[in-house]
Write a protein that holds these residues in place. Structure first.
Motif, short mmCIF file in Angstrom:
data_model
loop_
_atom_site.label_atom_id
_atom_site.label_comp_id
_atom_site.label_asym_id
_atom_site.label_seq_id
_atom_site.Cartn_x
_atom_site.Cartn_y
_atom_site.Cartn_z
N ILE B 16 -4.81 11.17 1.73
CA ILE B 16 -5.91 10.36 1.23
C ILE B 16 -6.47 9.61 2.43
O ILE B 16 -5.69 9.14 3.27
CB ILE B 16 -5.40 9.36 0.16
CG1 ILE B 16 -4.82 10.14 -1.03
CG2 ILE B 16 -6.52 8.44 -0.29
CD1 ILE B 16 -4.24 9.28 -2.11
N ALA B 17 -7.79 9.51 2.51
CA ALA B 17 -8.41 8.85 3.66
C ALA B 17 -7.81 7.47 3.86
O ALA B 17 -7.58 6.74 2.90
CB ALA B 17 -9.92 8.74 3.43
N SER B 18 -7.55 7.13 5.13
CA SER B 18 -6.81 5.89 5.38
C SER B 18 -7.60 4.65 4.97
O SER B 18 -7.01 3.64 4.61
CB SER B 18 -6.39 5.80 6.85
OG SER B 18 -7.51 5.60 7.64
N THR B 19 -8.94 4.73 4.97
CA THR B 19 -9.70 3.56 4.50
C THR B 19 -9.42 3.29 3.02
O THR B 19 -9.35 2.14 2.60
CB THR B 19 -11.22 3.80 4.69
OG1 THR B 19 -11.54 5.08 4.16
CG2 THR B 19 -11.62 3.73 6.15
N VAL B 20 -9.26 4.39 2.26
CA VAL B 20 -8.98 4.21 0.83
C VAL B 20 -7.58 3.64 0.64
O VAL B 20 -7.36 2.73 -0.18
CB VAL B 20 -9.11 5.56 0.08
CG1 VAL B 20 -8.75 5.40 -1.39
CG2 VAL B 20 -10.52 6.10 0.23
N VAL B 21 -6.61 4.16 1.41
CA VAL B 21 -5.24 3.64 1.32
C VAL B 21 -5.21 2.15 1.67
O VAL B 21 -4.60 1.34 0.97
CB VAL B 21 -4.30 4.42 2.27
CG1 VAL B 21 -2.92 3.78 2.28
CG2 VAL B 21 -4.22 5.87 1.83
N ASP B 22 -5.90 1.80 2.76
CA ASP B 22 -5.92 0.39 3.17
C ASP B 22 -6.52 -0.49 2.08
O ASP B 22 -6.03 -1.60 1.82
CB ASP B 22 -6.72 0.22 4.47
CG ASP B 22 -5.96 0.78 5.67
OD1 ASP B 22 -4.73 0.95 5.54
OD2 ASP B 22 -6.59 1.04 6.70
N ALA B 23 -7.57 0.02 1.44
CA ALA B 23 -8.19 -0.75 0.35
C ALA B 23 -7.19 -0.94 -0.79
O ALA B 23 -7.04 -2.05 -1.33
CB ALA B 23 -9.44 -0.04 -0.15
N ALA B 24 -6.47 0.12 -1.14
CA ALA B 24 -5.50 0.03 -2.22
C ALA B 24 -4.40 -0.99 -1.88
O ALA B 24 -3.96 -1.77 -2.72
CB ALA B 24 -4.88 1.41 -2.48
#
Lengths: 170, 338
Positions: B16-24
């Motif tokens: 999963i794109a790391s920006t999405v992971v960071d947001a989560a």
């Protein structure tokens, strides 16, 4: 594929018969007892066996001791955790002490958590344990370890990111 | 490597794109490690439903916390905090030991770690007490042995000498007359830091991490450090530290050294942090005292059987606040409103 596999096994067998005695002696000096040394020597060869291939070795003993050193560190970490766990159990009132099989299972889980958090800086690790295991909120943790609220939030995010990477990759 | 924790119900593959992971992860911190407002929750719902990959990332991040949930909270927290503390102490003591050994010109080996094996002491012992427990034993030679909280001892009373090995904790000994033996046998207490001979006596021996404290109430005790030739006699009313290489005069911190045998901590002009440290020996978990109230002075008699009551009493009589973070963890700090 089959021939590559058997060549690999042969290499490990040669390593084993040439250097096992030396490795056990080396480990015995590190650990101070022969039983753990024999176990860890075994583990060292098991770990090499699990690899795809053995690199061309000019210094087989340096190679073996590098792997074995890592196992010694893990061994000590595990023993330290076991001690802390036994201490914790000893402090529980009798009726709250978990059953023997649960005890072992909890220890395994703790060990996995301990290893997962191993690479974290002490402050980040502490903050994460306080949040995750003691159920403290960010403001409480900030007061507890004496850093700002935003720093605590950054710590927790870093810890979660670290766990995520171990578990799911990048 | 020990086995990684796995969840069969979640797919392990697929990035999963790391920006999405960071947001989560940011949402996780906001929602579950803080007290979120209704507006924050609404904003989260919007984010979660915006794209399927958001929900997937959230599920993964959430699953990380499941790993921790399978061990009861208090136990996991105690064990992991304790191991951190222990590792820190081990690092320090290794460094210190190394320094001592190098000074002495002795070859450094790995065996000095042996003394850290704390929990096994109880398993090896002939008699032991748990935290908060005390026990009185009458030995065959007439000796009365009182075990304080969290203590372990072994004894050998059948040889040509009487010997008690203190493995952990604290004991009070009132030596017996040994009348069944023709010649009265000598009486020895062994500790990891040295040994001592009772010379007709009542005394208290307490183990700490790197030394033992001897306090004599009656008679005298001759002390011998483990690694030095000197010895010294402790007389009535005196307290001494016995360590590997030395014997030093011990501060009693204003406390009566044998008070615990009567179930109390008794003292005059005690520092609050000393009193709390003493008190925490009788309860599970930790009592943490903030530095800014540590030097408040207290006098009196405090019963060790009900440590919560003592904390309540201190709360009423001192300018402090007492916070129970968990059952096992109490923090004492200054109460600025008083």
């Amino acid at each position: 594929m089959a021939s590559a596999d058997s060549r690999h096994q042969l290499q490990v067998q040669v390593l084993y018969s040439d250097h096992n005695t030396w490795l056990q002696g080396w480990l015995r000096r590190k650990l101070g007892n022969a039983f753990d040394a024999a176990d860890l020597a075994q583990d060292t060869f098991m770990r090499i066996l699990a690899r795809q291939e053995v690199p061309e070795l000019r210094e087989p003993r340096a190679f073996l001791s590098t792997i074995a050193r890592g196992l010694v560190v893990e061994h000590w970490r595990r023993r330290e955790l076991e001690q802390a766990w036994l201490e914790t159990l000893a402090q529980l009132p009798e009726q709250e002490v978990p059953s023997p099989e649960n005890r072992l299972q909890f220890l395994e889980t703790l060990s996995a958590i301990d290893n997962m958090l191993d690479q974290l800086k002490p402050n980040i690790r502490t903050a994460f344990l306080l949040a995750q295991l003691d159920g403290l909120t960010c403001p409480q943790i900030a007061e507890r370890i004496g850093v700002s609220l935003s720093t605590v939030e950054r710590y927790l995010a870093a810890a979660l990111r670290h766990c995520y990477t171990i578990r799911f990759g990048v | 490597m020990p086995p990684a924790i796995t969840h069969p119900d979640l797919p392990v593959t697929g990035e999963i794109a790391s920006t999405v992971v960071d947001a989560a992860i940011d949402w996780m911190v906001k929602l579950e490690f803080n007290q979120p407002s209704a507006a924050t929750r609404d904003a989260f719902d919007v984010w979660l439903n915006a794209q399927p990959v958001h929900a997937q990332a959230w599920e993964r991040v959430h699953s990380l916390r499941k790993d921790f949930a399978s061990v009861p909270r208090g136990m996991a927290s105690d064990a992991l905090h304790a191991v951190d503390k222990q590792r820190q102490a081990n690092r320090l003591s290794r460094r210190q030991t190394l320094k001592i050994l190098m000074l002495a010109g002795v070859a450094v080996t790995a065996t000095w770690a042996v003394r850290d094996d704390v929990p096994w002491q109880r398993a090896l012992a002939d008699a032991s007490t748990r935290v908060g427990e005390q026990r009185t034993m009458h030995l065959d030679d007439g000796t009365v042995l009182v075990l304080n909280t969290d203590t372990a001892v072994s004894f050998d009373m059948n040889g040509t000498q009487r010997r008690i090995l203190l493995r952990r904790g604290e004991i009070m000994i009132t030596t017996g007359d040994d009348i069944t033996y023709k010649d009265k046998r000598s009486f020895w207490i062994d500790t990891p830091f040295g040994t001592m001979q009772a010379l007709g006596t009542r005394f208290v021996v307490r183990l700490e991490d790197d030394r033992a404290r001897i306090s004599v109430q009656d008679g005298a005790v001759q002390m011998h450090p483990a690694k030095a030739k000197e010895s010294l006699i402790a007389n009535v009313g005196e307290s001494w530290w016995l360590s590997d290489y030395a014997i030093e005069s011990a501060d009693t911190l204003g406390m009566r050294q044998d008070g615990w045998a009567d179930g109390v901590i008794a003292g005059q002009n005690m520092r609050l942090d000393d009193l709390l440290a003493e008190l925490s020996r009788y309860r599970r978990g930790r009592v943490v005292c903030d530095a800014d109230v540590g030097d408040l002075r207290v006098s009196g008699i405090y019963h060790v059987r009900d440590t919560d009551q003592v904390l309540q009493f201190l709360l009423q009589t001192q300018p402090i606040k007492v916070t129970y973070y968990t059952r096992f963890w109490v923090a004492v700090a200054s109460d600025r409103t008083r």
